[in-house]
Design a protein around this motif. Sequence first.
Motif, PDB file in Angstrom:
ATOM      1  N   VAL A 105       0.869  -1.245  -0.157  1.00  0.00           N
ATOM      2  CA  VAL A 105      -0.199   0.010  -0.002  1.00  0.00           C
ATOM      3  C   VAL A 105       0.827   1.072   0.001  1.00  0.00           C
ATOM      4  N   GLN A 106       2.300   1.799   0.054  1.00  0.00           N
ATOM      5  CA  GLN A 106       2.963   2.248   0.312  1.00  0.00           C
ATOM      6  C   GLN A 106       3.012   3.169  -1.212  1.00  0.00           C
ATOM      7  N   LYS A 107       2.936   2.405  -2.166  1.00  0.00           N
ATOM      8  CA  LYS A 107       3.372   2.782  -3.091  1.00  0.00           C
ATOM      9  C   LYS A 107       1.467   2.446  -4.251  1.00  0.00           C
ATOM     10  N   THR A 108       0.271   2.803  -3.689  1.00  0.00           N
ATOM     11  CA  THR A 108      -1.162   2.226  -3.994  1.00  0.00           C
ATOM     12  C   THR A 108      -1.776   3.326  -4.180  1.00  0.00           C
ATOM     13  N   ASP A 109      -2.950   3.775  -5.215  1.00  0.00           N
ATOM     14  CA  ASP A 109      -4.035   4.918  -5.263  1.00  0.00           C
ATOM     15  C   ASP A 109      -5.051   4.700  -4.629  1.00  0.00           C
ATOM     16  N   LEU A 110      -5.380   3.217  -4.214  1.00  0.00           N
ATOM     17  CA  LEU A 110      -6.430   2.565  -3.438  1.00  0.00           C
ATOM     18  C   LEU A 110      -6.580   1.779  -2.731  1.00  0.00           C
ATOM     19  N   VAL A 111      -7.087   1.237  -1.927  1.00  0.00           N
ATOM     20  CA  VAL A 111      -7.117  -0.079  -0.901  1.00  0.00           C
ATOM     21  C   VAL A 111      -8.609  -0.244  -1.247  1.00  0.00           C
ATOM     22  N   ILE A 115     -12.486  -8.311   3.013  1.00  0.00           N
ATOM     23  CA  ILE A 115     -12.432  -9.796   3.804  1.00  0.00           C
ATOM     24  C   ILE A 115     -13.262 -10.246   4.892  1.00  0.00           C
ATOM     25  N   VAL A 116     -13.261 -11.085   5.584  1.00  0.00           N
ATOM     26  CA  VAL A 116     -14.426 -11.272   6.595  1.00  0.00           C
ATOM     27  C   VAL A 116     -15.367 -10.254   7.064  1.00  0.00           C
ATOM     28  N   GLU A 117     -16.247  -9.875   7.439  1.00  0.00           N
ATOM     29  CA  GLU A 117     -17.613  -9.391   7.472  1.00  0.00           C
ATOM     30  C   GLU A 117     -17.964  -9.424   9.321  1.00  0.00           C
ATOM     31  N   ASN A 118     -16.255  -8.563   9.611  1.00  0.00           N
ATOM     32  CA  ASN A 118     -16.349  -8.346  10.690  1.00  0.00           C
ATOM     33  C   ASN A 118     -15.607  -7.023  11.551  1.00  0.00           C
ATOM     34  N   LEU A 119     -15.580  -5.872  12.233  1.00  0.00           N
ATOM     35  CA  LEU A 119     -15.737  -4.874  12.348  1.00  0.00           C
ATOM     36  C   LEU A 119     -14.338  -5.103  12.820  1.00  0.00           C
ATOM     37  N   LYS A 120     -13.746  -5.172  13.854  1.00  0.00           N
ATOM     38  CA  LYS A 120     -13.124  -5.030  14.505  1.00  0.00           C
ATOM     39  C   LYS A 120     -11.429  -5.477  13.881  1.00  0.00           C
ATOM     40  N   VAL A 121     -11.598  -6.695  12.948  1.00  0.00           N
ATOM     41  CA  VAL A 121     -10.708  -7.166  11.948  1.00  0.00           C
ATOM     42  C   VAL A 121     -10.782  -5.952  10.917  1.00  0.00           C
ATOM     43  N   LYS A 122     -11.300  -5.532  10.164  1.00  0.00           N
ATOM     44  CA  LYS A 122     -12.023  -4.222   9.445  1.00  0.00           C
ATOM     45  C   LYS A 122     -10.758  -2.980   9.838  1.00  0.00           C
ATOM     46  N   GLN A 123     -11.595  -2.787  11.335  1.00  0.00           N
ATOM     47  CA  GLN A 123     -10.798  -1.516  11.376  1.00  0.00           C
ATOM     48  C   GLN A 123      -9.697  -1.596  11.521  1.00  0.00           C
ATOM     49  N   ALA A 124      -8.594  -3.038  12.379  1.00  0.00           N
ATOM     50  CA  ALA A 124      -7.679  -3.530  12.317  1.00  0.00           C
ATOM     51  C   ALA A 124      -6.329  -3.698  11.474  1.00  0.00           C
ATOM     52  N   LEU A 125      -7.390  -3.950  10.364  1.00  0.00           N
ATOM     53  CA  LEU A 125      -6.484  -3.761   9.104  1.00  0.00           C
ATOM     54  C   LEU A 125      -6.005  -2.446   8.488  1.00  0.00           C
ATOM     55  N   PHE A 126      -7.665  -2.028   8.308  1.00  0.00           N
ATOM     56  CA  PHE A 126      -7.697  -0.327   8.289  1.00  0.00           C
ATOM     57  C   PHE A 126      -6.911   0.554   9.082  1.00  0.00           C
ATOM     58  N   SER A 127      -6.640   0.178  10.332  1.00  0.00           N
ATOM     59  CA  SER A 127      -5.552   0.715  10.882  1.00  0.00           C
ATOM     60  C   SER A 127      -3.829   0.953  11.194  1.00  0.00           C
ATOM     61  N   THR A 128      -3.294  -0.697  10.971  1.00  0.00           N
ATOM     62  CA  THR A 128      -2.321  -1.144  10.356  1.00  0.00           C
ATOM     63  C   THR A 128      -1.942  -0.592   8.854  1.00  0.00           C
ATOM     64  N   LYS A 131      -0.918   3.816   8.489  1.00  0.00           N
ATOM     65  CA  LYS A 131       0.375   4.599   9.121  1.00  0.00           C
ATOM     66  C   LYS A 131       1.576   4.057   7.990  1.00  0.00           C
ATOM     67  N   VAL A 132       0.899   3.807   6.562  1.00  0.00           N
ATOM     68  CA  VAL A 132       2.073   3.510   6.259  1.00  0.00           C
ATOM     69  C   VAL A 132       1.440   4.114   4.536  1.00  0.00           C
ATOM     70  N   THR A 155      -8.870   5.050  11.296  1.00  0.00           N
ATOM     71  CA  THR A 155      -8.348   5.648  10.575  1.00  0.00           C
ATOM     72  C   THR A 155      -8.214   7.451  11.078  1.00  0.00           C
ATOM     73  N   ALA A 156      -7.429   7.917  10.740  1.00  0.00           N
ATOM     74  CA  ALA A 156      -6.796   8.910  10.400  1.00  0.00           C
ATOM     75  C   ALA A 156      -7.083   9.905   9.196  1.00  0.00           C
ATOM     76  N   ARG A 157      -7.241   8.805   8.715  1.00  0.00           N
ATOM     77  CA  ARG A 157      -8.315   9.707   7.138  1.00  0.00           C
ATOM     78  C   ARG A 157      -9.852   9.683   6.344  1.00  0.00           C
ATOM     79  N   LEU A 158     -10.350  10.521   7.587  1.00  0.00           N
ATOM     80  CA  LEU A 158     -12.117  10.488   7.297  1.00  0.00           C
ATOM     81  C   LEU A 158     -12.495  10.646   5.625  1.00  0.00           C
ATOM     82  N   ASP A 159     -12.028  11.480   5.359  1.00  0.00           N
ATOM     83  CA  ASP A 159     -12.695  12.049   4.299  1.00  0.00           C
ATOM     84  C   ASP A 159     -11.721  11.308   2.504  1.00  0.00           C
TER      85      ASP A 159
END
Length: 286
Positions: A105-111, A115-128, A131-132, A155-159
């Motif tokens: 993701v360090q060189k991507t325009d869109l992520v 993955i699994v339909e689980n809020l905590k799992v998704k939040q953990a992924l996007f939080s990681t 940062k990069v 995340t810190a990119r709500l916009d």
Amino acid sequence: MAFFTHQITRTLCSSAVRNAAIKHVTVIGGGLMGSGIAQVAAVTGHSVVLVDTSEDILKNSAKNIQGSLKRVVKKKFADKPEAGEEFVQKVMNNISTSTDAASVVQKTDLVVEAIVENLKVKQALFSTLDKVAPAHTIFVSNTSSLPIADIASSTARLDRFGGLHFFNPVPMMKLVEVSIAAGTSQQTFDALLDFTKALGKHPVSCKVSHGSKEDIDVAMKLGAGYPMGPFELLDYVGLDTSKFIIDGWYEKEPENPLFAPSPLLNKLVAEGKLGKKTGEGFYKYK
């Protein structure tokens, strides 16, 4: 012949992304949905990295994508086998795989997360990933049930966070629901609409929990296979007829919220806007 096949492949794989802001796409999740999203992005000329937790999963994903492409070739290149082979190879060349999402993701325009339909799992992924990933990178979830704002809160990119809900099978289904949270910028929303169109899909806006009558009608036709959307059908049947039906149901079961009178429907009927037969209902007719 070589020039002819090159032109066909180039048209199918590159034209849609020629002027697109989003050119490099990272798809997280190599299952049926993620593989389908990766395929349609690669077919339209995007550079795609498909990410999952193991090489075995990714090998199976690539195999499924190749099999799907070969089915496309049988229909579109039935009398041009060389062009078909070139098409498949070109698309597959647009797809790479990785088990290291943080590096990709360090060189991507869109992520695009699928993955699994689980809020905590998704939040953990996007939080990681937050940062990069570069500042310009847009994050989207393919969630079909979780609020985008809840996922984005990690995340810190709500916009620069939204939702792209594709429908299965992704290569065949035209509908994509584009959803945003309160903090999503208009620029991000526009970019997601443009990206969806670049994939050859039909986006419908889901800014809150519903869209316009046009979006709802399109969603029901493309997503649920209805021959007409609900508002189109009401206009076709006649709003006065529809009102009589609802009033009858409500009279029999006044406690049932499904049969509660519709203020908007009552207003249109009172104004004589009864649908196609009067030239105007929910829609206007010439």
